[in-house]
Each structure stands twice: as structure tokens, then as C-alpha cells.
Design an enzyme around this catalytic site. Structure first.
Site, PDB file in Angstrom:
ATOM      1  N   GLN A 293       0.843  -1.212   0.000  1.00 10.77           N
ATOM      2  CA  GLN A 293       0.000   0.000   0.000  1.00 10.77           C
ATOM      3  C   GLN A 293       0.874   1.256   0.000  1.00 10.77           C
ATOM      4  O   GLN A 293       0.541   2.258   0.640  1.00 10.77           O
ATOM      5  CB  GLN A 293      -0.939   0.003   1.210  1.00 10.77           C
ATOM      6  CG  GLN A 293      -2.145  -0.893   1.065  1.00 10.77           C
ATOM      7  CD  GLN A 293      -3.090  -0.411  -0.049  1.00 10.77           C
ATOM      8  OE1 GLN A 293      -3.155   0.758  -0.410  1.00 10.77           O
ATOM      9  NE2 GLN A 293      -3.835  -1.347  -0.614  1.00 10.77           N
ATOM     10  N   SER A 294       1.982   1.214  -0.745  1.00  8.45           N
ATOM     11  CA  SER A 294       2.957   2.304  -0.696  1.00  8.45           C
ATOM     12  C   SER A 294       2.426   3.621  -1.255  1.00  8.45           C
ATOM     13  O   SER A 294       2.047   3.710  -2.425  1.00  8.45           O
ATOM     14  CB  SER A 294       4.204   1.892  -1.482  1.00  8.45           C
ATOM     15  OG  SER A 294       5.072   2.995  -1.644  1.00  8.45           O
TER      16      SER A 294
END
Ligand SMILES: *Cc1c(COP(=O)(O)O)cnc(C)c1O
Length: 336
Positions: free
Chosen positions: A74-75
Site C-alpha cells: 500500500q505504498s
């Protein structure tokens, strides 16, 4: 401190707001303010935009046509690198490090959906403990084999060039503090890949601001993170030609990490829900939720005194909220 010497792209018009948090202050005691870096430019905002202004300028100067970087599933950093690539007409390839085993899914929502919408060229998942430098070098070599040229950006954009973005943020905060007549006693920020924390520290030191900076860790034990932050501050100050911050000025508290990077904690859920409900501001589960949990904890412990002016840096991240819905919604925590 002369930041104009460095090539820079501009992705935000003007300064981000420096705002009071009156309702949260009334609940907690200290006079709380927030720096709205969640409102920076590029898709969804957040701190990586400031770093990318310098990193992408360098990529373009080198004639690159492809950005390569790495982040968690989920960068926010991957989302914003991809957005900068789209804006500049570059390709973008991502390495996704599965920091929590089994958490990469091509169908995930949040930032992962946005990778797809913004036209990522490839996503390569790798296991925790992989050599990320080697994985990115292999990606750059694959790009070169196509007759193209890659520019590799380290995780979080956290090298000296990227950290300049937060030296510039320190300058911005001091200008706003003077302009708005708000003398700040302390700054609190999330501390992850360390570029934000180190860049702020270098900027505050160069400006002789005399404002203590407290980092709240999201991943590593205190001693390890403080060493990382200080090492990056040393190389960033060298690049900028400004004084090296003292090791004693680096504080990175680890009491709000919980079971690990990106794993929900009750105090994170409380912080996200509190800021949303009393100030209408969305934090995120991985970084700012835990950093705000730290601020709330320090206020309740009396470490932050009543009336003390504390500035929280909102480093962004709310586009990942939807990927953590079950943990945020349910008072009984579930695995993410
Ligand atoms: C990356 C990130 C951070 C941490 O910044 P670092 O420079 O990596 O320490 C904090 N908040 C958000 C929302 C982020 O995406």
C-alpha cells in the site's frame, strides 16, 4: 541554506496550510497545529511529493524515460512516483516488498488500485528480506535492454537528494510561523524510511530554529531508527553544505509501532477516528495514525505540556484508508 542551487520540478502551487486544531487541543491540553502536507500536489498528496520534486528533476537531467522504485503493497511513495511519472510522460516500474507475508494482492484497493489507474508498466512483488537494491538494478537492466534509460529512486525517496524536500519544508514552516505570528515549541513527525525526519532536522538546524523535533517510528526499534535518521542527516547536510545536526537532536520513539509495520493498533484506530470526527481530517493507518497516537500518548502522559505549541506534520497517506476498512471500522481489531 541555498536550495535554489538544486534542479527542482514543481508539483504543488505555493505552501501547504499551517492550521490550528482547536477542538483536538481542547481535548488534549497542548495547543496543537497541523502542517497539511497531505494537501501537497500529485495524486492524493503526501510527503513523497516534496522529495520527488528534487529526485525527478535529477532523473530528467540524466535523460531517463523510466522511474523505478520500491515500496510496500500500500505504498504512498509508489503511488506518488507513478503520478510524477504520468505528469512527466515517463514510464514507471514498481518493486513491491511484502513486508507482511501474504499481503500483496493485485486486486487490493487503496493505493494498489491507483497503481493500475495511473498506468504502472510493471509490478514485481518480492519477499521481505530480498535485496531491494538488486531487484531495482535488475529492473533498470531490463529497461536498458529495451534501449531505454531507467532512474532508480530508493524506497521512500529517502536519500540526501530526496531529503532536501524536507529541508525545504523546514524553511516553509519557519516562514509561515513568522508570517502567521505562531511561535512553535515542538514539531512531531512520523519516521519511516527517515528522509522526512532527517530532512526536517537538517533544515531546522541550518535555520537555527531551536525547535525540538520528535519522530514517532512506524517500523523500527528506537536506537536503530535514530541511527538511520542521523546517518541520513549527515549526508544530507553535506549535500546542502549546512551544519551536521547533533546525534542528541535525533529522537525517534518506538512505543506506537505495535506488532509491526502497517499492522493496526488500538491507539492508531483511536487517533484516525478522533481526527476524522473532531477536525474532519483524514489520517492514515500506517504512518500518520500511529504518529498521532504518539502525540496523543505524549499529551496524556504530560510530556507535552498544557499550552505548549506543538506542530504535527501530516505526511499524507489517506488514499490507503479503504484498504484497511475492517480494522478501522470494528472496535475489535482484526488482522489486516
Ligand atoms: C512514507 C511516509 C511517511 C514516512 O516518511 P519517511 O520519509 O519514509 O520517513 C510518513 N507518512 C506517510 C503517509 C508516508 O507515506
Amino acid at each position: 541554506m541555498n536550495l535554489a542551487r538544486f534542479p527542482r520540478r514543481r508539483y504543488t502551487a505555493g505552501f501547504t496550510p499551517l492550521e490550528p486544531l482547536p477542538r483536538l487541543s481542547a481535548l488534549l491540553g497542548p495547543e496543537l497545529w497541523i502542517k497539511r502536507d497531505d494537501l501537497l500536489g500529485l495524486a492524493g498528496g503526501g510527503n513523497k511529493t516534496r522529495k520527488l520534486e528534487f529526485l525527478v528533476a535529477e532523473a530528467l537531467r540524466e535523460g531517463a524515460d523510466t522511474l523505478v522504485t520500491v515500496g510496500a503493497p500500500q505504498s504512498n511513495h509508489c503511488r506518488l512516483t507513478l503520478a510524477a511519472a504520468a505528469r512527466e510522460g515517463l514510464h514507471c516500474r514498481l518493486i513491491i516488498e511484502e513486508r507482511v507475508p501474504g499481503t500483496y494482492s493485485p486486486d487490493a484497493l487503496g493505493n494498489n488500485l491507483l497503481f493500475d489507474l495511473m498506468g504502472v508498466e510493471s509490478i514485481t512483488p518480492v519477499a521481505l528480506g530480498s535485496d531491494l537494491g538488486a531487484a531495482m538494478a535488475a529492473e533498470a537492466a531490463a529497461v536498458a535492454a529495451l534501449g531505454r534509460r531507467a532512474y532508480v529512486i530508493p524506497g521512500g525517496g529517502s536519500n540526501p537528494l530526496g531529503a532536501l524536500g524536507y529541508a525545504s519544508c523546514a524553511q516553509e514552516i519557519m516562514a509561515q510561523s513568522f508570517d502567521q505570528g505562531v511561535a512553535i515549541d515542538r514539531i512531531i513527525v512520523a519516521s519511516g524510511s527517515a528522509g522526512t525526519h532527517a530532512g526536517l532536522l537538517v533544515g531546522l538546524t541550518a535555520l537555527n530554529a531551536g525547535i525540538p523535533l520528535t519522530g514517532i517510528n512506524v517500523r523500527r526499534p528506537q536506537a536503530e531508527q535514530e541511527a538511520n535518521v542521523h546517518a541520513l542527516a549527515v549526508t544530507t547536510a553535506a549535500l546542502l553544505g549546512t551544519p551536521v545536526p547533533d546525534r542528541s537532536a535525533v529522537s525517534a520513539l518506538d512505543r506506537w509501532v505495535g506488532p509491526g509495520y502497517s499492522l493496526p493498533t488500538p491507539s492508531m484506530v483511536e487517533a484516525v477516528r478522533l481526527l476524522a470526527s473532531v477536525e474532519g481530517i483524514m489520517l492514515d493507518p500506517v504512518y500518520t495514525g500511529k504518529a498521532m497516537a504518539g502525540l496523543i500518548g505524549l499529551a496524556r502522559e504530560g510530556v507535552l505540556r498544557r499550552g505548549e505549541r506543538v506542530l504535527f506534520i501530516h505526511t499524507g497517506g489517506s488514499p490507503s484508508l479503504h484498504a484497511y476498512a475492517p480494522a478501522l471500522r470494528d472496535p475489535v481489531l482484526q488482522p489486516q
